[in-house]
Scaffold this motif. Sequence first.
Motif, PDB file in Angstrom:
ATOM      1  N   ASP A  66       5.128 -14.727 -47.899  1.00  0.00           N
ATOM      2  CA  ASP A  66       5.284 -14.501 -46.465  1.00  0.00           C
ATOM      3  C   ASP A  66       6.317 -15.504 -45.984  1.00  0.00           C
ATOM      4  OD1 ASP A  66       4.846 -13.438 -43.984  1.00  0.00           O
ATOM      5  OD2 ASP A  66       2.986 -14.558 -43.581  1.00  0.00           O
ATOM      6  N   SER A  67       7.314 -15.071 -45.253  1.00  0.00           N
ATOM      7  CA  SER A  67       8.327 -15.982 -44.735  1.00  0.00           C
ATOM      8  C   SER A  67       8.438 -15.740 -43.242  1.00  0.00           C
ATOM      9  CB  SER A  67       9.668 -15.739 -45.447  1.00  0.00           C
ATOM     10  OG  SER A  67      10.604 -16.721 -45.050  1.00  0.00           O
ATOM     11  N   VAL A  68       7.992 -16.755 -42.480  1.00  0.00           N
ATOM     12  CA  VAL A  68       7.889 -16.591 -41.032  1.00  0.00           C
ATOM     13  C   VAL A  68       8.780 -17.610 -40.347  1.00  0.00           C
ATOM     14  CG1 VAL A  68       6.313 -16.510 -39.060  1.00  0.00           C
ATOM     15  CG2 VAL A  68       5.450 -16.014 -41.362  1.00  0.00           C
ATOM     16  N   GLY A  69       9.635 -17.176 -39.462  1.00  0.00           N
ATOM     17  CA  GLY A  69      10.458 -18.081 -38.672  1.00  0.00           C
ATOM     18  C   GLY A  69       9.897 -18.179 -37.263  1.00  0.00           C
ATOM     19  N   VAL A  70       9.730 -19.417 -36.787  1.00  0.00           N
ATOM     20  CA  VAL A  70       9.341 -19.579 -35.380  1.00  0.00           C
ATOM     21  C   VAL A  70      10.423 -20.381 -34.673  1.00  0.00           C
ATOM     22  CG1 VAL A  70       6.855 -19.511 -35.851  1.00  0.00           C
ATOM     23  CG2 VAL A  70       7.997 -21.708 -35.685  1.00  0.00           C
ATOM     24  N   ASP A  71      10.614 -20.094 -33.413  1.00  0.00           N
ATOM     25  CA  ASP A  71      11.611 -20.809 -32.620  1.00  0.00           C
ATOM     26  C   ASP A  71      11.241 -20.651 -31.153  1.00  0.00           C
ATOM     27  OD1 ASP A  71      14.696 -21.833 -33.489  1.00  0.00           O
ATOM     28  OD2 ASP A  71      14.371 -21.489 -31.335  1.00  0.00           O
ATOM     29  N   LEU A  72      11.673 -21.660 -30.393  1.00  0.00           N
ATOM     30  CA  LEU A  72      11.413 -21.670 -28.957  1.00  0.00           C
ATOM     31  C   LEU A  72      12.376 -20.740 -28.210  1.00  0.00           C
ATOM     32  CD1 LEU A  72       9.867 -23.455 -26.739  1.00  0.00           C
ATOM     33  CD2 LEU A  72      11.911 -24.885 -26.743  1.00  0.00           C
ATOM     34  N   SER A  73      13.503 -20.436 -28.840  1.00  0.00           N
ATOM     35  CA  SER A  73      14.562 -19.700 -28.144  1.00  0.00           C
ATOM     36  C   SER A  73      14.476 -18.196 -28.424  1.00  0.00           C
ATOM     37  CB  SER A  73      15.936 -20.236 -28.581  1.00  0.00           C
ATOM     38  OG  SER A  73      16.927 -19.251 -28.404  1.00  0.00           O
ATOM     39  N   PRO A  74      14.131 -17.389 -27.408  1.00  0.00           N
ATOM     40  CA  PRO A  74      14.050 -15.940 -27.641  1.00  0.00           C
ATOM     41  C   PRO A  74      15.405 -15.343 -28.005  1.00  0.00           C
ATOM     42  CG  PRO A  74      13.692 -16.482 -25.305  1.00  0.00           C
ATOM     43  CD  PRO A  74      13.748 -17.776 -26.036  1.00  0.00           C
ATOM     44  N   VAL A  75      16.481 -15.959 -27.513  1.00  0.00           N
ATOM     45  CA  VAL A  75      17.805 -15.392 -27.816  1.00  0.00           C
ATOM     46  C   VAL A  75      18.143 -15.615 -29.294  1.00  0.00           C
ATOM     47  CG1 VAL A  75      20.239 -15.344 -27.159  1.00  0.00           C
ATOM     48  CG2 VAL A  75      18.508 -15.778 -25.422  1.00  0.00           C
ATOM     49  N   SER A  76      17.846 -16.809 -29.799  1.00  0.00           N
ATOM     50  CA  SER A  76      18.063 -17.063 -31.233  1.00  0.00           C
ATOM     51  C   SER A  76      17.243 -16.094 -32.064  1.00  0.00           C
ATOM     52  CB  SER A  76      17.658 -18.489 -31.594  1.00  0.00           C
ATOM     53  OG  SER A  76      18.440 -19.401 -30.885  1.00  0.00           O
ATOM     54  N   LEU A  77      15.978 -15.899 -31.669  1.00  0.00           N
ATOM     55  CA  LEU A  77      15.128 -14.974 -32.419  1.00  0.00           C
ATOM     56  C   LEU A  77      15.657 -13.548 -32.342  1.00  0.00           C
ATOM     57  CD1 LEU A  77      11.468 -16.164 -31.793  1.00  0.00           C
ATOM     58  CD2 LEU A  77      12.945 -16.574 -33.747  1.00  0.00           C
ATOM     59  N   GLY A  78      16.297 -13.206 -31.218  1.00  0.00           N
ATOM     60  CA  GLY A  78      16.917 -11.880 -31.085  1.00  0.00           C
ATOM     61  C   GLY A  78      17.970 -11.681 -32.167  1.00  0.00           C
ATOM     62  N   PHE A  79      18.783 -12.734 -32.406  1.00  0.00           N
ATOM     63  CA  PHE A  79      19.802 -12.641 -33.461  1.00  0.00           C
ATOM     64  C   PHE A  79      19.150 -12.543 -34.835  1.00  0.00           C
ATOM     65  CE2 PHE A  79      22.494 -14.305 -30.053  1.00  0.00           C
ATOM     66  CZ  PHE A  79      23.559 -13.428 -30.173  1.00  0.00           C
ATOM     67  N   ALA A  80      18.083 -13.319 -35.040  1.00  0.00           N
ATOM     68  CA  ALA A  80      17.384 -13.277 -36.334  1.00  0.00           C
ATOM     69  C   ALA A  80      16.817 -11.877 -36.577  1.00  0.00           C
ATOM     70  CB  ALA A  80      16.265 -14.313 -36.344  1.00  0.00           C
ATOM     71  N   ARG A  81      16.178 -11.314 -35.562  1.00  0.00           N
ATOM     72  CA  ARG A  81      15.566  -9.981 -35.732  1.00  0.00           C
ATOM     73  C   ARG A  81      16.621  -8.905 -35.924  1.00  0.00           C
ATOM     74  NH1 ARG A  81      11.740 -11.534 -31.122  1.00  0.00           N
ATOM     75  NH2 ARG A  81       9.913 -12.348 -32.223  1.00  0.00           N
ATOM     76  N   ARG A  82      17.763  -9.063 -35.237  1.00  0.00           N
ATOM     77  CA  ARG A  82      18.851  -8.083 -35.397  1.00  0.00           C
ATOM     78  C   ARG A  82      19.347  -8.086 -36.847  1.00  0.00           C
ATOM     79  NH1 ARG A  82      22.631  -9.152 -30.751  1.00  0.00           N
ATOM     80  NH2 ARG A  82      20.569  -9.053 -29.824  1.00  0.00           N
ATOM     81  N   ARG A  83      19.515  -9.277 -37.396  1.00  0.00           N
ATOM     82  CA  ARG A  83      19.942  -9.376 -38.799  1.00  0.00           C
ATOM     83  C   ARG A  83      18.897  -8.744 -39.716  1.00  0.00           C
ATOM     84  NH1 ARG A  83      24.190 -12.423 -40.165  1.00  0.00           N
ATOM     85  NH2 ARG A  83      25.187 -13.537 -38.452  1.00  0.00           N
ATOM     86  N   GLU A  84      17.633  -8.995 -39.387  1.00  0.00           N
ATOM     87  CA  GLU A  84      16.547  -8.469 -40.219  1.00  0.00           C
ATOM     88  C   GLU A  84      16.496  -6.935 -40.149  1.00  0.00           C
ATOM     89  OE1 GLU A  84      14.854  -9.966 -42.419  1.00  0.00           O
ATOM     90  OE2 GLU A  84      13.317  -8.459 -42.809  1.00  0.00           O
ATOM     91  N   ARG A  85      16.778  -6.376 -38.965  1.00  0.00           N
ATOM     92  CA  ARG A  85      16.792  -4.909 -38.846  1.00  0.00           C
ATOM     93  C   ARG A  85      17.929  -4.316 -39.664  1.00  0.00           C
ATOM     94  NH1 ARG A  85      15.441  -5.733 -33.480  1.00  0.00           N
ATOM     95  NH2 ARG A  85      17.609  -5.604 -32.823  1.00  0.00           N
ATOM     96  N   ARG A  86      19.124  -4.988 -39.633  1.00  0.00           N
ATOM     97  CA  ARG A  86      20.292  -4.458 -40.352  1.00  0.00           C
ATOM     98  C   ARG A  86      20.115  -4.522 -41.865  1.00  0.00           C
ATOM     99  NH1 ARG A  86      24.501  -7.705 -37.343  1.00  0.00           N
ATOM    100  NH2 ARG A  86      24.443  -6.754 -35.297  1.00  0.00           N
ATOM    101  N   ARG A  87      19.597  -5.678 -42.326  1.00  0.00           N
ATOM    102  CA  ARG A  87      19.394  -5.841 -43.786  1.00  0.00           C
ATOM    103  C   ARG A  87      18.004  -6.411 -44.013  1.00  0.00           C
ATOM    104  NH1 ARG A  87      23.704  -9.648 -46.094  1.00  0.00           N
ATOM    105  NH2 ARG A  87      22.362  -9.473 -47.915  1.00  0.00           N
ATOM    106  N   PRO A  88      16.988  -5.557 -44.075  1.00  0.00           N
ATOM    107  CA  PRO A  88      15.604  -6.051 -44.143  1.00  0.00           C
ATOM    108  C   PRO A  88      15.348  -6.912 -45.385  1.00  0.00           C
ATOM    109  CG  PRO A  88      15.649  -3.686 -43.668  1.00  0.00           C
ATOM    110  CD  PRO A  88      17.057  -4.082 -44.014  1.00  0.00           C
ATOM    111  N   SER A  89      14.660  -8.033 -45.143  1.00  0.00           N
ATOM    112  CA  SER A  89      14.291  -8.931 -46.241  1.00  0.00           C
ATOM    113  C   SER A  89      12.783  -9.081 -46.343  1.00  0.00           C
ATOM    114  CB  SER A  89      14.900 -10.317 -45.987  1.00  0.00           C
ATOM    115  OG  SER A  89      14.265 -10.928 -44.864  1.00  0.00           O
ATOM    116  N   GLY A  90      12.086  -8.721 -45.274  1.00  0.00           N
ATOM    117  CA  GLY A  90      10.639  -8.921 -45.230  1.00  0.00           C
ATOM    118  C   GLY A  90      10.257 -10.116 -44.371  1.00  0.00           C
ATOM    119  N   ALA A  91      11.247 -10.871 -43.865  1.00  0.00           N
ATOM    120  CA  ALA A  91      10.930 -12.034 -43.010  1.00  0.00           C
ATOM    121  C   ALA A  91      10.403 -11.547 -41.656  1.00  0.00           C
ATOM    122  CB  ALA A  91      12.185 -12.875 -42.807  1.00  0.00           C
TER     123      ALA A  91
END
Length: 305
Positions: A66-91
């Motif tokens: 399980d690989s979980v990223g947490v962050d206080l910044s919703p905008v940063s997480l938006g970029f992380a999730r966008r990358r994950e949607r484009r090339r899914p890794s399971g994070a």
Amino acid sequence: MGREGWNELAAWRDRRMGERGDLWHRAILDPTLLAVLGPVRGLRILDLGCGNGYLTRRWAREGAADSVGVDLSPVSLGFARRRERRRPSGARFVLRAGSDLSGFADASFDRVVAHMSLMDIEDAKGTVREVGRVLAERGRFVFSISHPCFDIDLRSKWVVEGERGAETVYRQVTGYRTEKVVRVPWKVSASETAHTLSYHRPLPTYLRYLREAGLAVVRMEEPTPRAEAIQKSAQGAFLRQIPLHLVFEAVPVGKWSGTRGHPRAVRRRASRTSGRTPAAVGPRSGSRGRTRGSGSAGRGSTTGS
Ligand SMILES: C[S@@+](CC[C@H](N)C(=O)[O-])C[C@H]1O[C@@H](n2cnc3c(N)ncnc32)[C@H](O)[C@@H]1O
């Protein structure tokens, strides 16, 4: 401002970090952090202050359970999730302050990593306490920070003396002992500067937070630059001489030292039986007298992390 600054910086950081990290991460920080962390296959790993999540995603690709990223910044997480949607890794990515990891059960991670985030977290003490809580019995906490001795916010700078090729490099610092919150400027374009908050703390403060959370440092490294950093960054050659970062590995004390449970609980048990606090469990600094040659004090302008 804590969150807002990182929100403002998120697009710029995501462009720089991409899927492999920027030069600073690739060629200075990450090789040491990843070496200290070791293989992640089959492990549950929390990436605390994950930014655009390039490492969270890397660890998922490398077989973390399980690989979980947490962050206080919703905008940063938006970029992380966008990358994950484009090339899914399971994070997975979760919006949380490090000091409130509610939603994650006690002992639910084998590794917690805070890569260049703890010195940017206002409540570092509460965050480390939460790390101690969510870390499994044989877990490990790996974190990197700006070196509090040599990279004291904006109050430290390089001083170079002598002829080119035979120069002496110094780091001029001031205010080391003074905990301080600093507004760090980041030049995100020719005309725009974003600001984040960073918190300077002397080294013993971090060690105290760890101890109070039942964690003990078992390894400390000062990352050295790789050839790419020397070639491509103006400060690379200087960084061979003076490190601007630290990487730590800490483990739950009770399990590591053979004592049982949290050190405070151990001390309580011991004082019930002997009426005293055993020195072996809660050692105090024995240093007395004065330190000579007081040194003192930047980042943003210097580290690019
Ligand atoms: C210098 S960046 C490092 C990001 C990432 N670990 C990396 O190395 O690229 C610091 C990160 O800490 C996050 N951060 C700041 N305060 C935080 C807090 N209280 N809780 C969780 N994350 C926080 C910021 O939003 C930012 O993404």
